[in-house]
Write a protein that holds these residues in place. Structure first.
Motif, PDB file in Angstrom:
ATOM      1  N   PRO A  24       0.585  -0.723  -0.173  1.00  0.00           N
ATOM      2  CA  PRO A  24       0.189   0.025  -0.393  1.00  0.00           C
ATOM      3  C   PRO A  24       1.598   1.554  -0.224  1.00  0.00           C
ATOM      4  O   PRO A  24       1.795   1.404   1.038  1.00  0.00           O
ATOM      5  N   GLY A  25       0.499   2.552  -0.883  1.00  0.00           N
ATOM      6  CA  GLY A  25       1.177   3.136  -1.207  1.00  0.00           C
ATOM      7  C   GLY A  25       2.794   3.484  -1.445  1.00  0.00           C
ATOM      8  O   GLY A  25       3.246   4.214  -0.912  1.00  0.00           O
ATOM      9  N   THR A  26       2.947   2.731  -2.360  1.00  0.00           N
ATOM     10  CA  THR A  26       4.064   2.361  -2.703  1.00  0.00           C
ATOM     11  C   THR A  26       3.692   1.747  -4.057  1.00  0.00           C
ATOM     12  O   THR A  26       2.813   0.805  -4.582  1.00  0.00           O
ATOM     13  N   VAL A  27       4.467   2.604  -5.489  1.00  0.00           N
ATOM     14  CA  VAL A  27       4.683   1.762  -6.737  1.00  0.00           C
ATOM     15  C   VAL A  27       5.982   1.643  -7.095  1.00  0.00           C
ATOM     16  O   VAL A  27       6.926   2.351  -6.635  1.00  0.00           O
ATOM     17  N   LEU A  28       6.287   1.039  -8.130  1.00  0.00           N
ATOM     18  CA  LEU A  28       7.505  -0.157  -8.607  1.00  0.00           C
ATOM     19  C   LEU A  28       8.570   0.823  -9.428  1.00  0.00           C
ATOM     20  O   LEU A  28       7.213   0.948 -10.670  1.00  0.00           O
ATOM     21  N   ASP A  29       8.783   2.356  -9.126  1.00  0.00           N
ATOM     22  CA  ASP A  29       9.176   2.911 -10.606  1.00  0.00           C
ATOM     23  C   ASP A  29       9.840   2.539 -11.612  1.00  0.00           C
ATOM     24  O   ASP A  29       9.461   2.715 -12.502  1.00  0.00           O
ATOM     25  N   THR A  30      10.894   2.114 -10.780  1.00  0.00           N
ATOM     26  CA  THR A  30      12.654   0.806 -11.699  1.00  0.00           C
ATOM     27  C   THR A  30      13.054   0.114 -11.399  1.00  0.00           C
ATOM     28  O   THR A  30      12.935  -0.292 -10.184  1.00  0.00           O
ATOM     29  N   VAL A  31      13.412  -0.710 -12.499  1.00  0.00           N
ATOM     30  CA  VAL A  31      14.042  -2.165 -12.393  1.00  0.00           C
ATOM     31  C   VAL A  31      15.125  -1.877 -12.694  1.00  0.00           C
ATOM     32  O   VAL A  31      15.207  -1.302 -14.395  1.00  0.00           O
ATOM     33  N   ILE A  32      16.015  -2.341 -12.368  1.00  0.00           N
ATOM     34  CA  ILE A  32      17.214  -2.100 -13.102  1.00  0.00           C
ATOM     35  C   ILE A  32      18.232  -3.806 -12.777  1.00  0.00           C
ATOM     36  O   ILE A  32      18.305  -3.425 -11.782  1.00  0.00           O
ATOM     37  N   PRO A  33      18.437  -4.760 -14.421  1.00  0.00           N
ATOM     38  CA  PRO A  33      18.193  -5.912 -13.788  1.00  0.00           C
ATOM     39  C   PRO A  33      19.658  -6.837 -14.162  1.00  0.00           C
ATOM     40  O   PRO A  33      20.314  -4.942 -15.268  1.00  0.00           O
ATOM     41  N   ASN A  34      20.721  -6.965 -13.838  1.00  0.00           N
ATOM     42  CA  ASN A  34      21.855  -7.099 -14.034  1.00  0.00           C
ATOM     43  C   ASN A  34      22.157  -6.620 -15.527  1.00  0.00           C
ATOM     44  O   ASN A  34      21.264  -7.109 -16.116  1.00  0.00           O
ATOM     45  N   ALA A  35      23.504  -6.619 -15.676  1.00  0.00           N
ATOM     46  CA  ALA A  35      23.601  -6.083 -16.817  1.00  0.00           C
ATOM     47  C   ALA A  35      23.459  -7.725 -18.173  1.00  0.00           C
ATOM     48  O   ALA A  35      22.904  -8.091 -18.829  1.00  0.00           O
ATOM     49  N   VAL A  36      24.287  -8.307 -17.217  1.00  0.00           N
ATOM     50  CA  VAL A  36      24.812  -9.968 -17.828  1.00  0.00           C
ATOM     51  C   VAL A  36      23.657 -10.873 -16.887  1.00  0.00           C
ATOM     52  O   VAL A  36      23.511 -10.878 -15.507  1.00  0.00           O
ATOM     53  N   GLU A  37      22.473 -11.584 -17.269  1.00  0.00           N
ATOM     54  CA  GLU A  37      21.151 -11.949 -16.790  1.00  0.00           C
ATOM     55  C   GLU A  37      21.630 -13.350 -16.794  1.00  0.00           C
ATOM     56  O   GLU A  37      22.187 -13.965 -18.468  1.00  0.00           O
ATOM     57  N   PRO A  38      21.790 -14.258 -15.857  1.00  0.00           N
ATOM     58  CA  PRO A  38      21.770 -16.071 -15.999  1.00  0.00           C
ATOM     59  C   PRO A  38      21.045 -16.664 -16.940  1.00  0.00           C
ATOM     60  O   PRO A  38      19.589 -15.868 -16.846  1.00  0.00           O
ATOM     61  N   ASP A  39      21.210 -17.921 -17.466  1.00  0.00           N
ATOM     62  CA  ASP A  39      20.093 -18.460 -18.559  1.00  0.00           C
ATOM     63  C   ASP A  39      19.622 -19.522 -17.574  1.00  0.00           C
ATOM     64  O   ASP A  39      19.006 -20.032 -18.711  1.00  0.00           O
ATOM     65  N   TRP A  40      20.206 -19.133 -16.301  1.00  0.00           N
ATOM     66  CA  TRP A  40      19.300 -20.335 -15.401  1.00  0.00           C
ATOM     67  C   TRP A  40      18.397 -20.336 -14.654  1.00  0.00           C
ATOM     68  O   TRP A  40      17.470 -21.028 -14.154  1.00  0.00           O
ATOM     69  N   ASP A  41      18.358 -18.771 -14.517  1.00  0.00           N
ATOM     70  CA  ASP A  41      17.044 -18.102 -13.994  1.00  0.00           C
ATOM     71  C   ASP A  41      16.103 -17.086 -14.757  1.00  0.00           C
ATOM     72  O   ASP A  41      16.259 -17.140 -15.874  1.00  0.00           O
ATOM     73  N   VAL A  42      15.001 -17.039 -13.796  1.00  0.00           N
ATOM     74  CA  VAL A  42      14.017 -15.930 -14.774  1.00  0.00           C
ATOM     75  C   VAL A  42      15.508 -14.319 -14.797  1.00  0.00           C
ATOM     76  O   VAL A  42      15.903 -14.197 -14.492  1.00  0.00           O
ATOM     77  N   ARG A  43      15.153 -14.760 -16.134  1.00  0.00           N
ATOM     78  CA  ARG A  43      15.607 -12.824 -16.876  1.00  0.00           C
ATOM     79  C   ARG A  43      14.163 -11.678 -16.352  1.00  0.00           C
ATOM     80  O   ARG A  43      13.237 -11.774 -17.041  1.00  0.00           O
ATOM     81  N   LEU A  44      14.597 -10.935 -15.869  1.00  0.00           N
ATOM     82  CA  LEU A  44      13.818  -9.866 -15.042  1.00  0.00           C
ATOM     83  C   LEU A  44      13.654  -9.238 -16.126  1.00  0.00           C
ATOM     84  O   LEU A  44      12.506  -8.615 -15.521  1.00  0.00           O
ATOM     85  N   SER A  45      14.455  -9.165 -16.243  1.00  0.00           N
ATOM     86  CA  SER A  45      14.409  -8.025 -17.608  1.00  0.00           C
ATOM     87  C   SER A  45      12.633  -8.524 -18.176  1.00  0.00           C
ATOM     88  O   SER A  45      12.200  -6.762 -18.447  1.00  0.00           O
ATOM     89  N   ASP A  46      12.889  -9.717 -19.022  1.00  0.00           N
ATOM     90  CA  ASP A  46      11.590 -10.014 -19.862  1.00  0.00           C
ATOM     91  C   ASP A  46      10.076 -10.099 -18.555  1.00  0.00           C
ATOM     92  O   ASP A  46       9.090  -9.869 -18.906  1.00  0.00           O
ATOM     93  N   TYR A  47      10.665 -10.350 -17.482  1.00  0.00           N
ATOM     94  CA  TYR A  47       9.690 -10.833 -16.611  1.00  0.00           C
ATOM     95  C   TYR A  47       9.232  -9.584 -15.961  1.00  0.00           C
ATOM     96  O   TYR A  47       7.586  -8.983 -16.759  1.00  0.00           O
ATOM     97  N   ALA A  48       9.860  -8.772 -16.356  1.00  0.00           N
ATOM     98  CA  ALA A  48       9.160  -6.692 -15.308  1.00  0.00           C
ATOM     99  C   ALA A  48       8.427  -6.458 -16.797  1.00  0.00           C
ATOM    100  O   ALA A  48       7.598  -5.917 -16.864  1.00  0.00           O
ATOM    101  N   ALA A  49       8.923  -6.607 -18.058  1.00  0.00           N
ATOM    102  CA  ALA A  49       8.664  -6.331 -19.152  1.00  0.00           C
ATOM    103  C   ALA A  49       7.418  -6.750 -19.335  1.00  0.00           C
ATOM    104  O   ALA A  49       6.548  -6.004 -19.493  1.00  0.00           O
ATOM    105  N   GLU A  50       7.152  -8.311 -18.839  1.00  0.00           N
ATOM    106  CA  GLU A  50       5.975  -8.946 -19.247  1.00  0.00           C
ATOM    107  C   GLU A  50       4.869  -8.566 -17.851  1.00  0.00           C
ATOM    108  O   GLU A  50       3.655  -8.410 -18.540  1.00  0.00           O
ATOM    109  N   HIS A  51       5.252  -8.488 -17.023  1.00  0.00           N
ATOM    110  CA  HIS A  51       4.598  -8.537 -15.710  1.00  0.00           C
ATOM    111  C   HIS A  51       3.979  -7.031 -14.812  1.00  0.00           C
ATOM    112  O   HIS A  51       3.377  -6.586 -14.138  1.00  0.00           O
ATOM    113  N   LEU A  52       5.276  -6.224 -14.998  1.00  0.00           N
ATOM    114  CA  LEU A  52       5.573  -5.011 -14.379  1.00  0.00           C
ATOM    115  C   LEU A  52       5.353  -3.827 -15.525  1.00  0.00           C
ATOM    116  O   LEU A  52       5.980  -2.764 -15.458  1.00  0.00           O
ATOM    117  N   PRO A  53       4.858  -3.705 -16.579  1.00  0.00           N
ATOM    118  CA  PRO A  53       4.145  -2.806 -17.196  1.00  0.00           C
ATOM    119  C   PRO A  53       4.539  -1.544 -16.617  1.00  0.00           C
ATOM    120  O   PRO A  53       5.165  -0.424 -17.695  1.00  0.00           O
TER     121      PRO A  53
END
Length: 216
Positions: A24-53
């Motif tokens: 409550p009372g909070t907005v997720l303003d910015t997501v900064i994924p690691n520049a090199v994202e692991p291929d064995w885990d969720v890619r945060l950049s893709d996840y944020a683009a799809e789920h946190l527009p």
């Protein structure tokens, strides 16, 4: 309305983003994924683009691209850079999720080092970010059993991530009520990348993979 930023990688970071967005009372303003994202885990950049527009994504991976003072809350989750004083000093609440117990496992590869040292307890910690390396006051921690004779690094890492999800869910809604606990100086140990050769057969996800590395 409090604005928040997440600097991070992987599925645990995605969970942190969702948890913050639901506060409550909070907005997720910015997501900064690691520049090199692991291929064995969720890619945060893709996840944020799809789920946190509604959140902007800074794909440079550089904390310096987050304007000082823009966000009231900054949360680092498995982020791969040391955050400098320009952002620390300008942020009212800046915290980190570290996959190890503090103060004994500051720095890199805390899971690997815990197994190398034949610990029977490990943990994951949320702490305030200060000018040191994982040295800020502790906000919350989860401690769990590990079995160095049986566990591989990947086993303890997965356990750490499971406990981390619950720790994030429990801690973030209570941030304003938690009194940070200073770390004890006695027993503080910081591991650096230059020390990795001493990990021996705990240098990789499994002892079998470590044995195949030159010099392991």
């Amino acid at each position: 309305m409090r604005r928040a930023a997440v600097l991070a990688k992987g599925a645990l970071a995605a969970h942190a983003c969702e948890t913050i967005a639901a506060l409550p009372g909070t907005v997720l303003d910015t997501v900064i994924p690691n520049a090199v994202e692991p291929d064995w885990d969720v890619r945060l950049s893709d996840y944020a683009a799809e789920h946190l527009p509604e959140a902007r994504i800074l794909r440079s991976g550089d904390w310096r691209d987050l304007e000082p003072g823009r966000c009231d809350l900054v949360f680092s989750v498995l982020y791969d850079k040391i955050i400098g004083p320009e952002l620390i000093d300008a942020t009212s609440r800046i915290i980190n999720c570290h996959p190890g117990r503090l103060p004994g496992y500051r720095g890199v590869r805390p899971v690997n080092w815990a197994l190398r040292n034949r610990e029977y307890l490990h943990g994951i910690t949320i702490h305030v970010i200060d000018a040191g390396i994982d040295s800020g006051p502790i906000l919350a921690e989860a401690v769990f059993s590990i079995w160095p004779d049986e566990d591989e690094v990947r086993d303890v890492w997965d356990r750490c991530m499971r406990h981390g999800r619950l720790l994030i869910s429990d801690t973030l809604p209570r941030l304003d009520q938690i009194v940070p606990r200073p770390q004890e100086a006695a027993g503080a140990v910081t591991h650096f990348s230059r020390d990795n050769a001493a990990l021996s057969d705990r240098s990789d996800w499994t002892r079998e993979l470590s044995a195949g590395r030159p010099g392991a």
